[in-house]
Design a protein around this motif. Structure first.
Motif, mmCIF file in Angstrom:
data_model
loop_
_atom_site.group_PDB
_atom_site.id
_atom_site.type_symbol
_atom_site.label_atom_id
_atom_site.label_comp_id
_atom_site.label_asym_id
_atom_site.label_seq_id
_atom_site.Cartn_x
_atom_site.Cartn_y
_atom_site.Cartn_z
ATOM 1 N N ARG A 78 -5.719 -9.690 -18.988
ATOM 2 C CA ARG A 78 -5.392 -8.857 -17.847
ATOM 3 C C ARG A 78 -4.924 -7.488 -18.324
ATOM 4 N NH1 ARG A 78 -0.720 -12.218 -15.673
ATOM 5 N NH2 ARG A 78 -0.572 -10.623 -14.072
ATOM 6 N N GLU A 126 -3.217 4.061 -1.934
ATOM 7 C CA GLU A 126 -3.380 2.975 -2.895
ATOM 8 C C GLU A 126 -4.725 3.046 -3.609
ATOM 9 O OE1 GLU A 126 -2.684 -0.868 -1.307
ATOM 10 O OE2 GLU A 126 -0.590 -0.473 -0.768
ATOM 11 N N MET A 127 -5.772 3.342 -2.873
ATOM 12 C CA MET A 127 -7.102 3.369 -3.483
ATOM 13 C C MET A 127 -7.224 4.479 -4.511
ATOM 14 S SD MET A 127 -8.663 0.794 -2.545
ATOM 15 C CE MET A 127 -10.124 1.278 -3.478
ATOM 16 N N SER A 129 -8.683 2.205 -12.757
ATOM 17 C CA SER A 129 -9.969 1.613 -13.133
ATOM 18 C C SER A 129 -10.803 2.567 -13.972
ATOM 19 C CB SER A 129 -10.750 1.207 -11.870
ATOM 20 O OG SER A 129 -10.025 0.248 -11.121
ATOM 21 N N ARG A 173 -1.710 -7.766 -7.194
ATOM 22 C CA ARG A 173 -2.769 -8.312 -6.326
ATOM 23 C C ARG A 173 -4.151 -8.031 -6.893
ATOM 24 N NH1 ARG A 173 0.574 -6.222 -2.064
ATOM 25 N NH2 ARG A 173 -0.796 -4.416 -1.864
ATOM 26 N N GLN A 174 -4.235 -7.036 -7.769
ATOM 27 C CA GLN A 174 -5.507 -6.695 -8.406
ATOM 28 C C GLN A 174 -5.624 -7.362 -9.788
ATOM 29 O OE1 GLN A 174 -7.734 -4.938 -6.636
ATOM 30 N NE2 GLN A 174 -6.176 -4.917 -5.006
ATOM 31 N N ASN A 175 -4.825 -8.406 -10.015
ATOM 32 C CA ASN A 175 -4.853 -9.191 -11.255
ATOM 33 C C ASN A 175 -4.470 -8.342 -12.469
ATOM 34 O OD1 ASN A 175 -5.171 -11.672 -12.579
ATOM 35 N ND2 ASN A 175 -7.227 -11.118 -13.280
ATOM 36 N N LEU A 202 -5.599 3.028 -7.632
ATOM 37 C CA LEU A 202 -6.440 1.974 -8.212
ATOM 38 C C LEU A 202 -7.703 2.553 -8.826
ATOM 39 C CD1 LEU A 202 -6.075 -0.796 -5.478
ATOM 40 C CD2 LEU A 202 -5.013 -0.739 -7.742
ATOM 41 N N ASP A 203 -8.292 3.540 -8.155
ATOM 42 C CA ASP A 203 -9.489 4.178 -8.715
ATOM 43 C C ASP A 203 -9.163 4.890 -10.020
ATOM 44 O OD1 ASP A 203 -11.016 3.286 -6.637
ATOM 45 O OD2 ASP A 203 -10.992 5.176 -5.518
ATOM 46 N N LEU A 240 -0.447 -3.732 -7.676
ATOM 47 C CA LEU A 240 -1.250 -3.891 -8.887
ATOM 48 C C LEU A 240 -1.420 -5.364 -9.257
ATOM 49 C CD1 LEU A 240 0.230 -0.971 -11.036
ATOM 50 C CD2 LEU A 240 -1.864 -0.978 -9.672
#
Length: 342
Positions: free
Chosen positions: A219, A326-327, A334, A241-243, A330-331, A239
């Motif tokens: 992870r 949030e996106m 990633s 929740r996104q493993n 996360l983007d 975060l």
């Protein structure tokens, strides 16, 4: 420290002892302040021909003890030194073998200690944080015939702490013996380690986190640094929740201490923090040979181009304004993870 030790001892103080305190420039106003900090009371009475007598009353439910601070996940606990036989280190290879069930005990001083992760017993943080360390800390303790080696995420030194009774919100937890407030204002729970050993079946194989370390290593690890507890918790939950595995720090000083133990895949940091702000922390990270390649995402309420440019000049990879979407975060994570894997 001198005055705390003196006023917490029951009985009368000698003239010599009070003179030593006075000789250090400590007045009765300082004594009164220290007594109030311990939630006690101080009074004095002067009589002609008899001098001045002082009365100090302290609650018997409090005690000052030497305790070892240990970290489990994102929370710090205190364990009185008297409950610990010794501290040691175990190699990562041996620890992972124990968690896979390939071996069960850790040998120390010619004796075998059953190894388990302290966080799993507290139902606090089920997966240990191995980071990238070749050696991990353990605590050795005995209770009757039991000999246990407790793996903890990190040791944070020995402190002299004032132990107070736990509040009603923690009174149902039998493995707690009290709570304390550290000099930086943070609250720590004091563990009754021997009581925990007596009330827990350490032999239970379910306490062996067999595949845990391997799953944890796959992870991505993100460090979230913000002086707001609410922000840290909300960002961590998002975060997770996104493993993603999440570790937190409350300011730059705290972050540097954590970074001595592990190297995360991405760091998300605030600018305005006490003790050391985000800009100074970013400067130190980029100046460190070991840390300089960690992607940095800075989040701030300062959304002007001047502040954005300053952050980028420091080596920050992404700059987000508060409140952020949030996106967007996360983007950014990633993208940075993907770029780092190339």
């Amino acid at each position: 420290d001198d005055i705390t030790e003196l006023i917490q001892r029951p009985g009368l103080f000698s003239v010599e002892e009070m003179s030593q305190v006075a000789g250090k420039g400590i007045g009765l106003d300082v004594v009164n302040t220290e007594v109030q900090r311990l939630t006690g009371s101080f009074s004095q009475e002067t009589a002609s021909g008899r001098g001045t007598s002082c009365t100090i009353r302290l609650p018997l439910t409090q005690a000052v003890v030497e305790a070892l601070l240990v970290r489990l996940g994102d929370q710090v606990f205190a364990i009185p030194n008297g409950a610990i036989d010794a501290t040691s280190r175990i190699s990562r290879t041996e620890l992972e073998a124990c968690y896979r069930g390939e071996q069960r005990d850790f040998s120390f001083g010619g004796q075998d200690f059953r190894l388990t992760y302290l966080g799993s017993l507290l139902q606090h943080h089920g997966v240990p944080d191995l980071g990238d360390h070749p050696w991990l800390p353990i605590l050795l303790a005995r209770s009757g015939e039991q000999r246990i080696a407790f793996h903890v995420d990190a040791l944070q030194g020995s402190w002299r702490i004032l132990v107070k009774p736990v509040g009603p919100q923690h009174s149902s937890l039998r493995w707690l013996s009290g709570e304390s407030v550290l000099s930086d204002g943070s609250l720590v729970l004091v563990l009754d380690l021997l009581g925990l050993m007596r009330s827990t079946d350490i032999q239970d194989d379910r306490l062996l986190l067999r595949p845990g370390p391997e799953e944890h290593k796959r992870r991505p690890c993100v460090m979230v640094i913000d002086d707001s507890l609410t922000v840290r918790r909300a960002t961590s939950r998002m975060l997770q929740r996104q493993n993603m595995h999440v570790i937190t720090a409350r300011d730059g000083i705290d972050a540097l201490r954590r970074l001595e133990e592990l190297v995360p895949d991405v760091i998300v940091l605030d600018i305005e923090m006490p003790r050391m702000d985000g800009c100074e922390l970013a400067r130190r990270i980029r100046g460190s040979e070991r840390l300089k390649d960690i992607p940095l995402i800075m989040i701030s309420s300062r959304i002007g181009e001047k502040h954005r440019r300053h952050a980028l000049d420091l080596g920050v990879d992404r700059y987000l304004g508060k409140p952020f979407q949030e996106m967007d975060l996360l983007d950014g994570i990633s993208t940075l993870l993907a770029e780092a894997s190339l």
